[in-house]
Design a protein around this motif. Structure first.
Motif, PDB file in Angstrom:
ATOM      1  N   LEU A 461      64.675  31.624 -51.760  1.00  0.00           N
ATOM      2  CA  LEU A 461      63.593  31.218 -52.666  1.00  0.00           C
ATOM      3  C   LEU A 461      63.725  31.816 -54.070  1.00  0.00           C
ATOM      4  O   LEU A 461      63.176  31.275 -55.032  1.00  0.00           O
ATOM      5  CB  LEU A 461      62.237  31.633 -52.077  1.00  0.00           C
ATOM      6  CG  LEU A 461      61.779  30.878 -50.830  1.00  0.00           C
ATOM      7  CD1 LEU A 461      60.624  31.615 -50.156  1.00  0.00           C
ATOM      8  CD2 LEU A 461      61.362  29.462 -51.202  1.00  0.00           C
ATOM      9  N   TYR A 462      64.421  32.939 -54.178  1.00  0.00           N
ATOM     10  CA  TYR A 462      64.389  33.715 -55.420  1.00  0.00           C
ATOM     11  C   TYR A 462      64.957  32.952 -56.613  1.00  0.00           C
ATOM     12  O   TYR A 462      64.336  32.927 -57.696  1.00  0.00           O
ATOM     13  CB  TYR A 462      65.163  35.017 -55.231  1.00  0.00           C
ATOM     14  CG  TYR A 462      65.019  35.986 -56.380  1.00  0.00           C
ATOM     15  CD1 TYR A 462      63.838  36.680 -56.587  1.00  0.00           C
ATOM     16  CD2 TYR A 462      66.088  36.212 -57.258  1.00  0.00           C
ATOM     17  CE1 TYR A 462      63.703  37.584 -57.638  1.00  0.00           C
ATOM     18  CE2 TYR A 462      65.971  37.113 -58.306  1.00  0.00           C
ATOM     19  CZ  TYR A 462      64.765  37.789 -58.506  1.00  0.00           C
ATOM     20  OH  TYR A 462      64.646  38.670 -59.542  1.00  0.00           O
ATOM     21  N   ASP A 463      66.076  32.312 -56.473  1.00  0.00           N
ATOM     22  CA  ASP A 463      66.741  31.671 -57.615  1.00  0.00           C
ATOM     23  C   ASP A 463      66.039  30.398 -58.074  1.00  0.00           C
ATOM     24  O   ASP A 463      66.347  29.886 -59.151  1.00  0.00           O
ATOM     25  CB  ASP A 463      68.194  31.347 -57.254  1.00  0.00           C
ATOM     26  CG  ASP A 463      69.036  32.601 -57.094  1.00  0.00           C
ATOM     27  OD1 ASP A 463      68.688  33.623 -57.713  1.00  0.00           O
ATOM     28  OD2 ASP A 463      70.028  32.563 -56.336  1.00  0.00           O
ATOM     29  N   ASN A 464      65.115  29.901 -57.266  1.00  0.00           N
ATOM     30  CA  ASN A 464      64.393  28.682 -57.639  1.00  0.00           C
ATOM     31  C   ASN A 464      62.935  28.970 -57.923  1.00  0.00           C
ATOM     32  O   ASN A 464      62.086  28.075 -57.871  1.00  0.00           O
ATOM     33  CB  ASN A 464      64.505  27.643 -56.512  1.00  0.00           C
ATOM     34  CG  ASN A 464      64.097  26.254 -56.983  1.00  0.00           C
ATOM     35  OD1 ASN A 464      64.448  25.825 -58.077  1.00  0.00           O
ATOM     36  ND2 ASN A 464      63.317  25.549 -56.159  1.00  0.00           N
ATOM     37  N   THR A 465      62.634  30.228 -58.244  1.00  0.00           N
ATOM     38  CA  THR A 465      61.233  30.634 -58.413  1.00  0.00           C
ATOM     39  C   THR A 465      61.046  31.470 -59.669  1.00  0.00           C
ATOM     40  O   THR A 465      61.799  32.424 -59.912  1.00  0.00           O
ATOM     41  CB  THR A 465      60.768  31.449 -57.184  1.00  0.00           C
ATOM     42  OG1 THR A 465      60.869  30.631 -56.014  1.00  0.00           O
ATOM     43  CG2 THR A 465      59.331  31.903 -57.351  1.00  0.00           C
ATOM     44  N   MET A 466      60.031  31.123 -60.456  1.00  0.00           N
ATOM     45  CA  MET A 466      59.646  31.932 -61.608  1.00  0.00           C
ATOM     46  C   MET A 466      58.598  32.951 -61.157  1.00  0.00           C
ATOM     47  O   MET A 466      57.596  32.593 -60.527  1.00  0.00           O
ATOM     48  CB  MET A 466      59.077  31.052 -62.720  1.00  0.00           C
ATOM     49  CG  MET A 466      58.580  31.868 -63.926  1.00  0.00           C
ATOM     50  SD  MET A 466      58.270  30.860 -65.397  1.00  0.00           S
ATOM     51  CE  MET A 466      56.964  29.778 -64.821  1.00  0.00           C
ATOM     52  N   LEU A 467      58.854  34.215 -61.475  1.00  0.00           N
ATOM     53  CA  LEU A 467      57.921  35.289 -61.132  1.00  0.00           C
ATOM     54  C   LEU A 467      57.121  35.691 -62.364  1.00  0.00           C
ATOM     55  O   LEU A 467      57.699  35.999 -63.415  1.00  0.00           O
ATOM     56  CB  LEU A 467      58.681  36.508 -60.627  1.00  0.00           C
ATOM     57  CG  LEU A 467      59.106  36.574 -59.161  1.00  0.00           C
ATOM     58  CD1 LEU A 467      59.951  37.829 -58.931  1.00  0.00           C
ATOM     59  CD2 LEU A 467      57.898  36.596 -58.247  1.00  0.00           C
ATOM     60  N   VAL A 468      55.803  35.695 -62.237  1.00  0.00           N
ATOM     61  CA  VAL A 468      54.915  36.131 -63.318  1.00  0.00           C
ATOM     62  C   VAL A 468      54.134  37.330 -62.789  1.00  0.00           C
ATOM     63  O   VAL A 468      53.371  37.210 -61.824  1.00  0.00           O
ATOM     64  CB  VAL A 468      53.948  35.015 -63.744  1.00  0.00           C
ATOM     65  CG1 VAL A 468      53.058  35.489 -64.883  1.00  0.00           C
ATOM     66  CG2 VAL A 468      54.715  33.754 -64.138  1.00  0.00           C
ATOM     67  N   ILE A 469      54.344  38.490 -63.389  1.00  0.00           N
ATOM     68  CA  ILE A 469      53.750  39.729 -62.881  1.00  0.00           C
ATOM     69  C   ILE A 469      52.974  40.415 -64.012  1.00  0.00           C
ATOM     70  O   ILE A 469      53.509  40.640 -65.098  1.00  0.00           O
ATOM     71  CB  ILE A 469      54.840  40.683 -62.352  1.00  0.00           C
ATOM     72  CG1 ILE A 469      55.679  39.980 -61.279  1.00  0.00           C
ATOM     73  CG2 ILE A 469      54.218  41.953 -61.790  1.00  0.00           C
ATOM     74  CD1 ILE A 469      56.839  40.816 -60.760  1.00  0.00           C
ATOM     75  N   TYR A 470      51.722  40.739 -63.743  1.00  0.00           N
ATOM     76  CA  TYR A 470      50.911  41.405 -64.774  1.00  0.00           C
ATOM     77  C   TYR A 470      49.832  42.265 -64.117  1.00  0.00           C
ATOM     78  O   TYR A 470      49.522  42.114 -62.924  1.00  0.00           O
ATOM     79  CB  TYR A 470      50.261  40.369 -65.701  1.00  0.00           C
ATOM     80  CG  TYR A 470      49.252  39.475 -65.025  1.00  0.00           C
ATOM     81  CD1 TYR A 470      47.894  39.770 -65.061  1.00  0.00           C
ATOM     82  CD2 TYR A 470      49.649  38.324 -64.343  1.00  0.00           C
ATOM     83  CE1 TYR A 470      46.971  38.953 -64.433  1.00  0.00           C
ATOM     84  CE2 TYR A 470      48.739  37.501 -63.719  1.00  0.00           C
ATOM     85  CZ  TYR A 470      47.390  37.820 -63.767  1.00  0.00           C
ATOM     86  OH  TYR A 470      46.478  37.015 -63.132  1.00  0.00           O
ATOM     87  N   GLY A 471      49.263  43.171 -64.887  1.00  0.00           N
ATOM     88  CA  GLY A 471      48.161  43.997 -64.409  1.00  0.00           C
ATOM     89  C   GLY A 471      46.831  43.336 -64.679  1.00  0.00           C
ATOM     90  O   GLY A 471      46.688  42.597 -65.659  1.00  0.00           O
ATOM     91  N   ASP A 472      45.843  43.617 -63.824  1.00  0.00           N
ATOM     92  CA  ASP A 472      44.531  43.003 -64.056  1.00  0.00           C
ATOM     93  C   ASP A 472      43.674  43.824 -65.011  1.00  0.00           C
ATOM     94  O   ASP A 472      42.949  43.279 -65.836  1.00  0.00           O
ATOM     95  CB  ASP A 472      43.793  42.748 -62.737  1.00  0.00           C
ATOM     96  CG  ASP A 472      43.510  44.019 -61.935  1.00  0.00           C
ATOM     97  OD1 ASP A 472      44.005  45.102 -62.310  1.00  0.00           O
ATOM     98  OD2 ASP A 472      42.799  43.924 -60.911  1.00  0.00           O
TER      99      ASP A 472
END
Length: 626
Positions: A461-472
């Motif tokens: 799944l990793y190479d076909n997935t955009m990861l958006v990571i942020y703090g709340d």
């Protein structure tokens, strides 16, 4: 004639006792919140107390008058006590609307307990004394009988009540132009501030009648083009459609500030996984929280809508019944599944209303996760990710692209995690401190993300997935962590507001060249940025966004309120916080973390943000019911 005889015959004692005690408590409240007592504003408290006590004194029968006034004293004491705790945690003064969220306290009881100090119980000192006096009186068979209120005294109470009403009116009227909530509350006092908030809410509600949403959208565009400090790229949008058709995973990290990124403690990396990810991604170091009363749920709302929270009510509670435009809805039109995961009960902060309003097809809450009793919320981040990955594999097998949102909870205040998950070796002066606990919690949060990435790779799944990571939102509580102590212990410069509100944003776009983007940004900017990468044109969709695509914004300006006074904003250079107006405000450089002397050049940004947030409020109020 002695005083006690006069008090007994006139009914003076209950009124005088209630008024004096509440006045003293109002002074105590001022001291707790502002670290001083502005004596010039003290008459505002006296005026509001005369109104409150006078009204109940007038309508109460003589026999029950003292009981009614003691009940009033107790209720107000409880409100002042609760509001002090609220301020300690949120750094803002609650309005009457916050009472609607009291049922949420059980979900964060550990956090609430951690904010209580013994001094806060001084609001109830008189209750204890009176209870002891009453008990002694019962034992001795003595007590003070209620006297019959004389007609003269009744007229006197009415006169004092009218005088207090007139005084309160003047204070409230004269403070109407103050947008800074803390400054206004200090000006008019706690009780008058509640009345002022109610009047402003009525005015805001009246504005949304007969609103033309199309014209409002045009106004937002015109406003942006009129601000010289808001600059976007003139060429074709960078990155537009680079991730078109790819899966999207959004990870909202609980209480995760930016300072742990790339921080080392005695040679130990606090966030080795996120450090490596930032090196391979778009990383935004000047990114800030913008949440309102709904806290974590407000962050979810903003990241999916690019609409400002009103800060008057949690957006999930106040607008969960509306048809809210959102990124999940735009992606569903393109064949995506949109699902969200949180280890807590979905009713917490009314997410059972929020998620359908945002267009999520399905939500996974507490019953879906293996409860390993990590903290008060139950399941750990590792269990959160295991369940989510299993679902992603199912969607992959169905050839269904997905937009998956995951809300972490393992780093939630008060940051107490199991001993066997505390892997950092802390210096002696950090053991048992909130700072030490916080670093252990975010270190675990980072580790769990690493386990998620391993699982994504293992399942193709990793190479076909955009990861958006942020703090709340921020984690370290200001009353427990002096900036100079944090700076000294971690060998960094920790500014009391900028460092506190600075949260990370990392967007991992497979195949895209990594880049550190120093444009300042806030949570309203997440949705336009992600939409751009996915090839979703908000202009073509006629979508009203109040944030901006950070990949194509050279200079940004955005507002913040609730944790900062209304009128506060960030641009690429400074964080600005108004006083009673723009002219007595302060600006701090984002680069040097030092005060900026000349604030005159930021007036246009102040005016822009005030208008923008006003338009956002009007827009969300005008949304139709679902």
């Amino acid at each position: 004639m002695n005083f006690s005889g006069l008090a007994k015959r006139s009914g003076l004692l209950p009124f005088a006792a209630a008024a004096v005690l509440l006045f003293l408590k109002a002074l105590l409240f001022r001291y707790f919140l502002f670290d001083h007592i502005a004596w010039a504003q003290v008459p505002a408290d006296l005026a509001s107390i005369l109104v409150l006590v006078g009204l109940f004194d007038t309508i109460s029968p003589d026999k029950s008058k003292k009981y009614v006034l003691w009940a009033v004293n107790f209720v107000v004491s409880l409100l002042l006590f609760a509001s002090t705790l609220y301020f300690n945690y949120f750094s803002t003064i609650p309005t009457y609307s916050a009472l609607n969220e009291l049922h949420q306290v059980g979900g964060v009881k550990d956090s609430v307990k951690a904010t209580i100090h013994w001094q806060n119980f001084l609001f109830f000192a008189d209750v204890l004394v009176m209870a002891i006096a009453w008990l002694i009186g019962r034992i001795r068979g003595t007590g003070v009988e209620a006297g019959r209120t004389s007609r003269t005294w009744k007229l006197g109470v009415i006169a004092l009540t009218v005088l207090g009403l007139f005084g309160s009116y003047l204070y409230i009227h004269n403070s109407r132009s103050i947008e800074n909530e803390l400054a206004q509350a200090e000006d008019v006092g706690f009780l008058n501030y509640q009345v002022s908030a109610a009047l402003k809410a009525q005015e805001a509600a009246a504005k949304v009648k007969n609103i033309d949403v199309g014209k409002l959208t045009e106004q937002v565009g015109q406003l942006a083009s009129s601000n010289p400090d808001l600059q976007t790229t003139e060429t074709a949008p960078e990155g537009f459609g680079a991730m078109k058709g790819k899966n999207v995973i959004v990870i909202q990290m609980e209480a995760f500030q930016n300072f742990p990124i790339r921080l080392q403690l005695d040679g130990q990396e606090i966030t080795p996984v996120l450090n490596g990810l930032a090196d391979q991604s778009y990383y935004f170091p000047h990114f800030f929280q913008q949440i309102g009363q709904g806290n974590t749920s407000d962050a979810e709302f903003m990241s999916n809508t690019s609409i400002y929270p009103t800060a008057k009510v949690a957006m999930s509670t106040g607008y969960g019944d509306r048809a809210i435009p959102s990124l999940p809805k735009l992606l569903e039109k393109r064949g995506y599944a949109a699902e969200t995961f949180h280890v807590n009960d979905v009713t917490f902060w009314d997410r059972n209303k929020l998620y359908p309003a945002l267009g999520f097809d399905k939500y996974f809450d507490k019953p879906y996760f293996n409860d390993d009793h990590f903290n008060a919320f139950g399941a750990s981040d590792e269990e959160l990710y295991k369940t989510a990955v299993n679902r992603m594999v199912e969607l992959k097998n169905e050839n269904k692209p997905f937009y998956i949102q995951m809300i972490t909870a393992s780093s939630h205040h008060p940051f107490k995690i199991p001993k066997d998950k505390q892997w950092l070796k802390l210096p002696a002066d950090m053991e048992g401190t909130q700072l030490g606990d916080y670093l252990q919690a975010v270190h675990y949060t980072d580790y769990a993300i690493g386990e998620l990435i391993k699982a994504l790779k293992a399942n193709g799944l990793y190479d076909n997935t955009m990861l958006v990571i942020y703090g709340d939102h921020f984690g370290l509580q200001p009353q427990d962590n002096k900036p100079e102590d944090v700076s000294r212990k971690l060998d960094i410069t920790y500014q009391e507001r900028i460092s506190r509100f600075n949260i990370p944003l990392i967007v991992h776009a497979p195949g895209a060249a990594p880049k550190v983007i120093k444009t300042a940004g806030g949570q309203v900017d997440i949705m336009p940025t992600v939409a751009n990468l996915l090839g979703v044109s908000l202009k073509d969709e006629n979508y009203t966004a109040f944030g901006h695509d950070l990949l194509n914004t050279v200079k940004n300006v955005f507002g913040m309120r609730y944790y900062l006074p209304t009128g506060s904003f960030f641009n690429n250079e400074v964080m600005f916080v108004p006083g009673k107006s723009f002219d007595d405000g302060t600006a701090i450089s984002l680069d040097t973390l030092q005060p900026v002397a000349d604030i005159s050049k930021y007036r246009a940004d102040y005016d822009y943000v005030m208008k923008l947030m006003g338009l956002s409020d009007t827009f969300v109020e005008s949304l139709p019911k679902r």
